[in-house]
Design a protein around this motif. Structure first.
Motif, PDB file in Angstrom:
ATOM      1  N   LEU A  27       0.834  -1.208   0.000  1.00 51.87           N
ATOM      2  CA  LEU A  27       0.000   0.000   0.000  1.00 51.87           C
ATOM      3  C   LEU A  27       0.868   1.257   0.000  1.00 51.87           C
ATOM      4  N   LYS A  28       1.981   1.219   0.723  1.00 51.10           N
ATOM      5  CA  LYS A  28       2.900   2.364   0.727  1.00 51.10           C
ATOM      6  C   LYS A  28       3.499   2.579  -0.657  1.00 51.10           C
ATOM      7  N   PHE A  29       3.873   1.502  -1.315  1.00 55.57           N
ATOM      8  CA  PHE A  29       4.437   1.616  -2.659  1.00 55.57           C
ATOM      9  C   PHE A  29       3.404   2.237  -3.615  1.00 55.57           C
ATOM     10  N   MET A  30       2.142   1.809  -3.476  1.00 60.47           N
ATOM     11  CA  MET A  30       1.081   2.357  -4.325  1.00 60.47           C
ATOM     12  C   MET A  30       0.838   3.830  -4.030  1.00 60.47           C
ATOM     13  N   GLU A  31       0.910   4.198  -2.765  1.00 63.10           N
ATOM     14  CA  GLU A  31       0.758   5.610  -2.377  1.00 63.10           C
ATOM     15  C   GLU A  31       1.846   6.464  -3.027  1.00 63.10           C
ATOM     16  N   ARG A  32       3.069   5.979  -3.008  1.00 64.04           N
ATOM     17  CA  ARG A  32       4.168   6.719  -3.646  1.00 64.04           C
ATOM     18  C   ARG A  32       3.894   6.928  -5.126  1.00 64.04           C
ATOM     19  N   ALA A  33       3.409   5.895  -5.788  1.00 61.31           N
ATOM     20  CA  ALA A  33       3.134   6.009  -7.224  1.00 61.31           C
ATOM     21  C   ALA A  33       2.046   7.053  -7.491  1.00 61.31           C
ATOM     22  N   ARG A  34       0.993   7.068  -6.674  1.00 61.38           N
ATOM     23  CA  ARG A  34      -0.063   8.068  -6.870  1.00 61.38           C
ATOM     24  C   ARG A  34       0.457   9.478  -6.605  1.00 61.38           C
ATOM     25  N   THR A  35       1.322   9.640  -5.605  1.00 62.19           N
ATOM     26  CA  THR A  35       1.916  10.948  -5.317  1.00 62.19           C
ATOM     27  C   THR A  35       2.788  11.413  -6.480  1.00 62.19           C
ATOM     28  N   GLU A  36       3.592  10.516  -7.021  1.00 68.88           N
ATOM     29  CA  GLU A  36       4.456  10.875  -8.149  1.00 68.88           C
ATOM     30  C   GLU A  36       3.643  11.136  -9.405  1.00 68.88           C
ATOM     31  N   TRP A  37       2.527  10.424  -9.570  1.00 70.15           N
ATOM     32  CA  TRP A  37       1.614  10.677 -10.684  1.00 70.15           C
ATOM     33  C   TRP A  37       1.109  12.115 -10.609  1.00 70.15           C
ATOM     34  N   LEU A  38       0.674  12.536  -9.408  1.00 72.28           N
ATOM     35  CA  LEU A  38       0.223  13.921  -9.230  1.00 72.28           C
ATOM     36  C   LEU A  38       1.329  14.908  -9.601  1.00 72.28           C
ATOM     37  N   ARG A  39       2.548  14.605  -9.177  1.00 70.80           N
ATOM     38  CA  ARG A  39       3.685  15.498  -9.483  1.00 70.80           C
ATOM     39  C   ARG A  39       3.894  15.640 -10.983  1.00 70.80           C
ATOM     40  N   THR A  40       3.765  14.541 -11.718  1.00 74.95           N
ATOM     41  CA  THR A  40       3.964  14.623 -13.171  1.00 74.95           C
ATOM     42  C   THR A  40       2.898  15.495 -13.826  1.00 74.95           C
ATOM     43  N   LEU A  41       1.748  15.630 -13.158  1.00 74.31           N
ATOM     44  CA  LEU A  41       0.689  16.502 -13.671  1.00 74.31           C
ATOM     45  C   LEU A  41       0.867  17.949 -13.210  1.00 74.31           C
ATOM     46  N   GLY A  42       1.884  18.184 -12.355  1.00 74.92           N
ATOM     47  CA  GLY A  42       2.174  19.535 -11.894  1.00 74.92           C
ATOM     48  C   GLY A  42       1.539  19.901 -10.563  1.00 74.92           C
ATOM     49  N   PHE A  43       1.175  18.910  -9.759  1.00 72.72           N
ATOM     50  CA  PHE A  43       0.516  19.170  -8.478  1.00 72.72           C
ATOM     51  C   PHE A  43       1.298  18.553  -7.324  1.00 72.72           C
ATOM     52  N   GLU A  44       1.535  19.366  -6.310  1.00 71.44           N
ATOM     53  CA  GLU A  44       2.121  18.894  -5.054  1.00 71.44           C
ATOM     54  C   GLU A  44       1.005  18.870  -4.018  1.00 71.44           C
ATOM     55  N   GLN A  45       0.977  17.840  -3.181  1.00 73.28           N
ATOM     56  CA  GLN A  45      -0.120  17.715  -2.237  1.00 73.28           C
ATOM     57  C   GLN A  45      -0.161  18.860  -1.225  1.00 73.28           C
ATOM     58  N   ASP A  46       0.996  19.334  -0.766  1.00 75.18           N
ATOM     59  CA  ASP A  46       0.983  20.447   0.185  1.00 75.18           C
ATOM     60  C   ASP A  46       0.482  21.735  -0.482  1.00 75.18           C
ATOM     61  N   GLU A  47       0.763  21.895  -1.768  1.00 74.57           N
ATOM     62  CA  GLU A  47       0.279  23.069  -2.491  1.00 74.57           C
ATOM     63  C   GLU A  47      -1.222  22.985  -2.747  1.00 74.57           C
ATOM     64  N   LEU A  48      -1.739  21.779  -2.974  1.00 73.87           N
ATOM     65  CA  LEU A  48      -3.183  21.610  -3.136  1.00 73.87           C
ATOM     66  C   LEU A  48      -3.915  22.035  -1.863  1.00 73.87           C
ATOM     67  N   ILE A  49      -3.342  21.712  -0.715  1.00 68.99           N
ATOM     68  CA  ILE A  49      -3.938  22.124   0.564  1.00 68.99           C
ATOM     69  C   ILE A  49      -3.876  23.648   0.692  1.00 68.99           C
ATOM     70  N   ALA A  50      -2.696  24.217   0.456  1.00 65.37           N
ATOM     71  CA  ALA A  50      -2.504  25.659   0.642  1.00 65.37           C
ATOM     72  C   ALA A  50      -3.305  26.492  -0.360  1.00 65.37           C
ATOM     73  N   GLN A  51      -3.338  26.072  -1.617  1.00 62.85           N
ATOM     74  CA  GLN A  51      -3.953  26.888  -2.660  1.00 62.85           C
ATOM     75  C   GLN A  51      -5.426  26.577  -2.908  1.00 62.85           C
ATOM     76  N   HIS A  52      -5.833  25.327  -2.641  1.00 66.39           N
ATOM     77  CA  HIS A  52      -7.207  24.919  -2.979  1.00 66.39           C
ATOM     78  C   HIS A  52      -7.992  24.367  -1.792  1.00 66.39           C
ATOM     79  N   ASN A  53      -7.351  24.285  -0.623  1.00 66.55           N
ATOM     80  CA  ASN A  53      -8.006  23.736   0.570  1.00 66.55           C
ATOM     81  C   ASN A  53      -8.530  22.319   0.312  1.00 66.55           C
ATOM     82  N   VAL A  54      -7.751  21.527  -0.418  1.00 58.10           N
ATOM     83  CA  VAL A  54      -8.178  20.165  -0.741  1.00 58.10           C
ATOM     84  C   VAL A  54      -7.063  19.181  -0.409  1.00 58.10           C
TER      85      VAL A  54
END
Length: 134
Positions: A27-54
């Motif tokens: 599950l941790k390995f899968m989480e990493r892949a989803r996080t890196e997938w978001l990065r390739t689309l130009g999104f960081e999770q901490d920035e999504l929280i700060a900029q979009h409250n999501v």
């Protein structure tokens, strides 16, 4: 979206007393892949929280463990969005041993989009929705 692949190497700390990857670590390995997938689309999770409250949280997981991964194996973890709702994403994910392409684990992970303050469902930001191809 097309299948996204992320390489992972199995470290000693990922294994259990039997010398194989502990089941929860897939599950941790899968989480990493989803996080890196978001990065390739130009999104960081901490920035999504700060900029979009999501933020995104796992809502449901269904996995099949097929064969064990072992210490020092090189793995390829895939992630594909197979369903996109207004406030959720469903990923189909698989983990394969890179050397012989053997399927070790696969399943589906449903992710909820949540308001970062209230943890109530929230619409996925439009910029991300535009980049999703299901």
């Amino acid at each position: 979206m097309n299948e996204f692949l992320w390489p992972v190497r199995v470290y000693y700390e990922d294994t259990d007393a039997g010398g194989v990857v502990y089941y929860a670590n897939y599950l941790k390995f899968m989480e990493r892949a989803r996080t890196e997938w978001l990065r390739t689309l130009g999104f960081e999770q901490d920035e999504l929280i700060a900029q979009h409250n999501v933020l995104f949280a796992v809502r449901r997981v269904t996995l099949d463990y097929r064969q064990p991964a072992r210490f020092n194996d090189k793995l390829l973890v895939s992630a594909s969005v197979t369903e996109a709702g207004k406030a959720s994403l469903t990923f189909t994910q698989a983990i394969r041993r890179e050397a012989n392409n053997v399927l070790l684990c696969d399943g589906q992970v449903k992710i909820a989009s949540l308001n970062a303050l209230t943890f109530r469902p929230r619409t996925i930001p439009e910029e991300l929705q535009r980049k999703l191809v299901v």
